[in-house]
Design an enzyme around this catalytic site. Sequence first.
Site, PDB file in Angstrom:
ATOM      1  N   ARG A 101       1.192  -1.109  -0.247  1.00  0.00           N
ATOM      2  CA  ARG A 101       0.744   0.389   0.429  1.00  0.00           C
ATOM      3  C   ARG A 101       0.690   1.074  -0.095  1.00  0.00           C
ATOM      4  O   ARG A 101       2.311   1.037   1.285  1.00  0.00           O
ATOM      5  CB  ARG A 101      -0.781   0.066   1.403  1.00  0.00           C
ATOM      6  CG  ARG A 101      -1.464   1.147   1.192  1.00  0.00           C
ATOM      7  CD  ARG A 101      -2.879   1.523   0.724  1.00  0.00           C
ATOM      8  NE  ARG A 101      -2.683   3.598   0.948  1.00  0.00           N
ATOM      9  CZ  ARG A 101      -4.607   2.870   1.732  1.00  0.00           C
ATOM     10  NH1 ARG A 101      -5.112   2.622   2.170  1.00  0.00           N
ATOM     11  NH2 ARG A 101      -4.543   4.592   1.175  1.00  0.00           N
TER      12      ARG A 101
ATOM     13  N   ARG B 117      -5.639   3.343  -5.113  1.00  0.00           N
ATOM     14  CA  ARG B 117      -4.753   2.389  -3.645  1.00  0.00           C
ATOM     15  C   ARG B 117      -5.165   0.862  -4.030  1.00  0.00           C
ATOM     16  O   ARG B 117      -6.003   0.278  -4.391  1.00  0.00           O
ATOM     17  CB  ARG B 117      -5.247   2.546  -2.358  1.00  0.00           C
ATOM     18  CG  ARG B 117      -6.303   2.901  -2.009  1.00  0.00           C
ATOM     19  CD  ARG B 117      -6.588   3.511  -0.899  1.00  0.00           C
ATOM     20  NE  ARG B 117      -8.458   4.048  -0.595  1.00  0.00           N
ATOM     21  CZ  ARG B 117      -9.207   4.708  -1.023  1.00  0.00           C
ATOM     22  NH1 ARG B 117      -8.702   5.295  -1.730  1.00  0.00           N
ATOM     23  NH2 ARG B 117      -9.808   5.427  -0.852  1.00  0.00           N
TER      24      ARG B 117
ATOM     25  N   ASP C 209      -7.106  -0.784   1.440  1.00  0.00           N
ATOM     26  CA  ASP C 209      -7.296  -0.016   2.311  1.00  0.00           C
ATOM     27  C   ASP C 209      -7.650  -1.159   3.207  1.00  0.00           C
ATOM     28  O   ASP C 209      -8.769  -0.897   3.226  1.00  0.00           O
ATOM     29  CB  ASP C 209      -8.241   1.360   1.570  1.00  0.00           C
ATOM     30  CG  ASP C 209      -9.006   2.273   2.195  1.00  0.00           C
ATOM     31  OD1 ASP C 209      -7.475   2.643   3.464  1.00  0.00           O
ATOM     32  OD2 ASP C 209     -10.040   3.156   2.378  1.00  0.00           O
TER      33      ASP C 209
ATOM     34  N   ASP D  29     -10.197  -0.343   6.102  1.00  0.00           N
ATOM     35  CA  ASP D  29      -9.836   0.574   7.794  1.00  0.00           C
ATOM     36  C   ASP D  29     -10.806   0.087   8.745  1.00  0.00           C
ATOM     37  O   ASP D  29     -11.887  -1.174   8.449  1.00  0.00           O
ATOM     38  CB  ASP D  29     -11.649   1.726   6.659  1.00  0.00           C
ATOM     39  CG  ASP D  29     -10.725   3.078   6.176  1.00  0.00           C
ATOM     40  OD1 ASP D  29      -9.656   3.017   6.537  1.00  0.00           O
ATOM     41  OD2 ASP D  29     -11.602   3.472   4.644  1.00  0.00           O
TER      42      ASP D  29
END
Length: 142
Positions: free
Chosen positions: A64, A73, A76, A78
Amino acid sequence: MLAVADLVESEHVRLHAVSPVVRTKPVGGPEQPDYLNMVVEVETDLGPYELLAHCQSVEDKHHRKRTVRWGPRTLDVDIITYGTWTSDDESLTIPHPRAASRAFVLQPWAWMDAGAELAGRPVAELASEAEDIAGLVPFEEV
């Protein structure tokens, strides 16, 4: 799916549930391709900041790069919620500040857990109101 395996490889993180994968149009940011999104529910004995560090280490393992804010990207990871814990810290805001308006988070989550709520509202209801719901389709691998 390799990232999910890496996320739960730790003895401190146990996989509880996995959503279907969806293909979505990018929301905000510069021109970029469609994304594949999913939601996982884990159990952990890591604290919130330790979990954040673990998520970032998984992103790093998958190369990343953080070059353009909200730009393209490869991965990701989260943290959307952490039990009932909340934080408005610059490095970790929980619940995730934009989750309640993002169909690419909400719809897979609703499919995974029909009773899920965010900020006191059903996740499925929030998904139906999200502006990006029209650009979301189930991903069928070829």
